[in-house]
Scaffold this active site. Structure first.
Site, mmCIF file in Angstrom:
data_model
loop_
_atom_site.group_PDB
_atom_site.id
_atom_site.type_symbol
_atom_site.label_atom_id
_atom_site.label_comp_id
_atom_site.label_asym_id
_atom_site.label_seq_id
_atom_site.Cartn_x
_atom_site.Cartn_y
_atom_site.Cartn_z
ATOM 1 N N GLY A 118 0.563 -1.342 0.205
ATOM 2 C CA GLY A 118 0.167 0.537 0.198
ATOM 3 C C GLY A 118 0.820 1.059 -0.005
ATOM 4 N N HIS A 451 -2.907 -22.401 47.548
ATOM 5 C CA HIS A 451 -2.399 -23.157 47.961
ATOM 6 C C HIS A 451 -1.735 -24.415 47.583
ATOM 7 C CE1 HIS A 451 0.954 -24.344 49.900
ATOM 8 N NE2 HIS A 451 0.146 -25.974 50.492
HETATM 9 P P1 FAD Z 1 4.634 -5.859 12.604
HETATM 10 O O1 FAD Z 1 4.326 -6.619 13.335
HETATM 11 O O2 FAD Z 1 5.911 -5.469 12.252
HETATM 12 O O3 FAD Z 1 2.802 -5.773 11.399
HETATM 13 C C1 FAD Z 1 3.469 -4.725 10.069
HETATM 14 C C2 FAD Z 1 3.295 -5.345 8.735
HETATM 15 O O4 FAD Z 1 2.942 -4.735 7.837
HETATM 16 C C3 FAD Z 1 4.325 -6.308 8.460
HETATM 17 O O5 FAD Z 1 3.684 -7.740 8.577
HETATM 18 C C4 FAD Z 1 4.423 -6.344 6.805
HETATM 19 O O6 FAD Z 1 4.252 -6.363 6.339
HETATM 20 C C5 FAD Z 1 2.901 -4.940 6.507
HETATM 21 N N1 FAD Z 1 3.826 -3.329 5.683
HETATM 22 C C6 FAD Z 1 4.372 -2.572 6.337
HETATM 23 N N2 FAD Z 1 4.916 -2.357 4.695
HETATM 24 C C7 FAD Z 1 3.782 -2.331 4.166
HETATM 25 C C8 FAD Z 1 3.061 -1.703 2.964
HETATM 26 N N3 FAD Z 1 3.499 0.009 2.254
HETATM 27 N N4 FAD Z 1 1.984 -2.277 2.248
HETATM 28 C C9 FAD Z 1 1.448 -3.970 3.381
HETATM 29 N N5 FAD Z 1 1.760 -3.990 4.246
HETATM 30 C C10 FAD Z 1 2.599 -3.163 5.089
HETATM 31 N N6 FAD Z 1 6.223 -8.982 20.838
HETATM 32 C C11 FAD Z 1 5.444 -8.946 21.952
HETATM 33 O O7 FAD Z 1 4.815 -8.166 22.615
HETATM 34 N N7 FAD Z 1 5.920 -10.051 22.778
HETATM 35 C C12 FAD Z 1 6.583 -10.756 22.180
HETATM 36 O O8 FAD Z 1 6.891 -12.214 22.130
HETATM 37 C C13 FAD Z 1 7.834 -10.524 21.024
HETATM 38 N N8 FAD Z 1 8.343 -11.354 20.153
HETATM 39 C C14 FAD Z 1 8.862 -10.909 19.475
HETATM 40 C C15 FAD Z 1 10.459 -11.773 19.398
HETATM 41 C C16 FAD Z 1 11.073 -11.603 17.817
HETATM 42 C C17 FAD Z 1 11.965 -12.535 17.323
HETATM 43 C C18 FAD Z 1 10.866 -10.290 17.003
HETATM 44 C C19 FAD Z 1 11.802 -9.669 16.063
HETATM 45 C C20 FAD Z 1 9.509 -9.479 18.077
HETATM 46 C C21 FAD Z 1 8.830 -9.902 18.783
HETATM 47 N N9 FAD Z 1 7.811 -9.270 19.482
HETATM 48 C C22 FAD Z 1 7.226 -9.305 20.047
HETATM 49 C C23 FAD Z 1 7.454 -7.220 18.609
HETATM 50 C C24 FAD Z 1 6.529 -7.897 17.239
HETATM 51 O O9 FAD Z 1 6.272 -8.378 16.694
HETATM 52 C C25 FAD Z 1 5.854 -6.036 17.886
HETATM 53 O O10 FAD Z 1 6.016 -4.804 18.528
HETATM 54 C C26 FAD Z 1 4.756 -6.721 16.672
HETATM 55 O O11 FAD Z 1 4.579 -7.211 16.290
HETATM 56 C C27 FAD Z 1 4.327 -4.212 16.679
HETATM 57 O O12 FAD Z 1 2.744 -5.127 15.167
HETATM 58 P P2 FAD Z 1 2.539 -3.907 14.512
HETATM 59 O O13 FAD Z 1 1.181 -4.290 14.161
HETATM 60 O O14 FAD Z 1 2.548 -2.649 14.482
HETATM 61 O O15 FAD Z 1 3.975 -4.434 13.471
#
Ligand code: FAD
Ligand code: NAI
Length: 472
Positions: A118, A451
């Site tokens: 997007g 407990h």
């Molecule tokens: P994201 O999950 O990063 O999702 C964003 C999405 O947007 C992606 O799928 C991407 O493909 C899509 N996107 C980007 N740009 C575009 C575009 N222009 N058009 C269409 N799609 C697009 N958090 C926890 O709370 N607990 C945990 O145990 C935990 N473990 C983790 C382990 C690892 C190894 C990592 C890397 C992170 C972990 N996190 C954890 C953090 C967590 O993954 C993130 O905080 C969370 O995914 C953030 O959500 P979000 O929706 O902001 O972004």
């Protein structure tokens, strides 16, 4: 260019922030589409983050326990061997089940799932370059929610190939157990993934720039205890140590490191280096420049209290903007953003967002650290209770760790709760409720806990805060 009928909301990004915002918006009666370019819903968290890492943490813990912590329990097991391929297959199965589950939720709630990248064209239009086919789609919309997440911060001079020099994405998919692994960064990713590979047999060294491990937000006492326990498990730590440069041109990887206190340099060699020095907001190809939306010096999209950019109909949630990079924080914001659009109000209590590190034992906390409370100038009381004095921990032969409470000295209101111990990640939910409801430590101390459970340690730490524990 195919133009769709006008939407009320177009969400860009299908991670925990975006997919939850989309479902909530649809539930509130808004015509909603969610654009995701990965080919699967669930974002970083479900595809390459929270879920696959927890699958590996769980199964590597079981393997390690059966191999090293079983005969004194009266169980003899011979010839324990690792089938890494099967462990990875189990992980992939969990991921697939959960990501396809979100597609079902979209269908049930009437969210349109648009597979592609997007780009914001103007305040009321998102152009999508589809994953399949070449014809661009134009989505006209009254509101846009940006939820594009984050990516691993690269380490200058070390190119990521996700085989020898990996981010967490490579570290959840290694084809064999490395002999030697060096982790750059002793934060949550470094300690979780370091634990996985150490349990599976790798010699793991964690290099951390600061004097303490745990990353931002971990209480200093708890960080020290964590380091001691993980060291006992075989992980080596080099704190107050900087990686100066890396060379991956040979068979393995060579790192030049420097002790930041005495500037002494040294070299470390590894088969695999995990770069885990933080994550940064991801906005590539999003078209922010088309609408003049600004980012701060760390690349986070600038928003106000209601998640609005300078355009009041474009909101931003999750990792791509301010605050902790956590899935549940992104989800709360997703709900609040949808509610702002639909009802004009929404709310997230940032003082009551828990953090959990899923090592063994787990580390979990909510509210302020002791250092933060001290800095605020408030007088406070600390109460602790060790799992060594908890009957269930004793029967489980799993007694590492403690519960620590910090409460206001004058009012007894709970300001922070920090736990290291088996099951800390589940136990912290009680602490989150306590903070959400403004509980005092005495409220918890006077509440009956079953407990024998580990949660009695939680009650006893509260007792130690407002008076005295019974069992210590
Ligand atoms: P994201 O999950 O990063 O999702 C964003 C999405 O947007 C992606 O799928 C991407 O493909 C899509 N996107 C980007 N740009 C575009 C575009 N222009 N058009 C269409 N799609 C697009 N958090 C926890 O709370 N607990 C945990 O145990 C935990 N473990 C983790 C382990 C690892 C190894 C990592 C890397 C992170 C972990 N996190 C954890 C953090 C967590 O993954 C993130 O905080 C969370 O995914 C953030 O959500 P979000 O929706 O902001 O972004
Ligand atoms: P982090 O911010 O937690 O830790 C990075 C660590 O690397 C810090 O301790 C920092 O001091 C250190 N560091 C930075 N530059 C360095 C250098 N050049 N040399 C040595 N050390 C250096 O970041 P991490 O671990 O990469 O995780 C990113 C985010 O992902 C976390 O902030 C967290 O929000 C999220 N996450 C959450 C999980 C959970 O909730 N269980 C699990 C994994 C990730």
């Amino acid at each position: 260019l195919a133009t769709e009928t006008e939407h009320d909301v177009v969400v860009i990004g299908g991670g925990p922030g975006g997919y939850v915002a989309a479902i909530k918006a649809a539930q509130l009666g808004l015509k909603t589409a969610c654009v995701e370019k990965r080919g699967a819903l669930g974002g970083t968290c479900l595809n390459v983050g929270c879920i696959p890492s927890k699958s590996l943490l769980n199964n590597s813990h079981i393997y390690h326990q059966i191999k090293h912590d079983i005969s004194h329990r009266g169980i003899e097991v011979d010839n324990v061997t690792l089938n890494l391929q099967q462990m990875m297959a189990a992980k992939d199965k969990s991921v697939k089940g959960l990501t396809s589950g979100i597609e079902t939720l979209f269908k049930q709630n009437g969210v349109q799932y648009v597979k592609g990248t997007g780009t914001i064209v103007n305040e009321n239009e998102v152009k999508v370059q589809p994953l399949e086919g070449s014809e661009e789609i134009s989505l006209k919309t009254k509101n846009i929610i940006i939820a594009t997440g984050s990516e691993a911060t690269p380490f200058k001079g070390l190119e990521i190939d996700e085989k020898k020099v990996v981010t967490s994405t490579g570290a959840i998919a290694l084809e064999k157990v490395p002999k030697k692994m060096v982790v750059i960064g002793g934060g949550i990713i470094g300690l979780e993934m370091g634990s996985v590979w150490s349990r599976l047999g790798a010699e793991v060294t964690v290099v951390e720039f600061l004097g303490a491990i745990g990353g931002p937000g971990m209480d200093a006492d708890i960080a020290k205890t964590t380091q001691r326990i993980l060291q006992k498990q075989g992980i080596k730590f080099k704190t107050a140590t900087k990686v100066l440069s890396g060379d991956a041109s040979g068979e393995g990887v060579k790192l030049e490191i420097e002790n930041v206190k005495n500037q002494k340099t040294d070299t470390l060699e590894a088969d695999v280096v995990l770069v885990a020095i933080g994550r940064r907001p991801y906005t590539e190809g999003l078209g922010l420049e088309n609408v003049g939306i600004e980012k701060d010096e760390r690349g986070r999209i600038i928003i106000d209290q209601e998640y609005r950019t300078k355009h009041s109909n474009i909101r931003v949630i999750g990792d791509v903007t301010f605050g902790a990079m956590l899935a549940h924080k992104a989800e709360e914001e997703g709900i609040a953003a949808a509610e702002y659009i639909s009802k004009g109000y929404g709310h997230v209590n940032y003082g009551a967002i828990p953090s959990v590190m899923y090592t063994h034992p787990e580390v979990a906390w909510v509210g302020q650290t002791e250092q933060e409370v001290k800095q605020s100038g408030k007088e406070y009381v600390v109460g602790t209770f060790p799992f060594l004095a908890n009957s269930r921990a004793k029967t489980n032969l799993d007694t590492d760790g403690l519960v620590k409470f910090i409460a206001d000295k004058e009012t007894d209101r709970v300001l922070g709760i920090h736990i290291i111990g088996a099951g800390a990640g589940e136990m912290i939910a009680e602490g989150v409720l306590a903070i959400e409801y403004g509980a005092s430590s005495e409220d918890i101390a006077r509440t009956s806990h079953a407990h024998p459970t580990l949660s009695e340690a939680f009650k006893e730490a509260a007792m130690a805060t407002c008076g005295k524990a019974i069992h210590a």
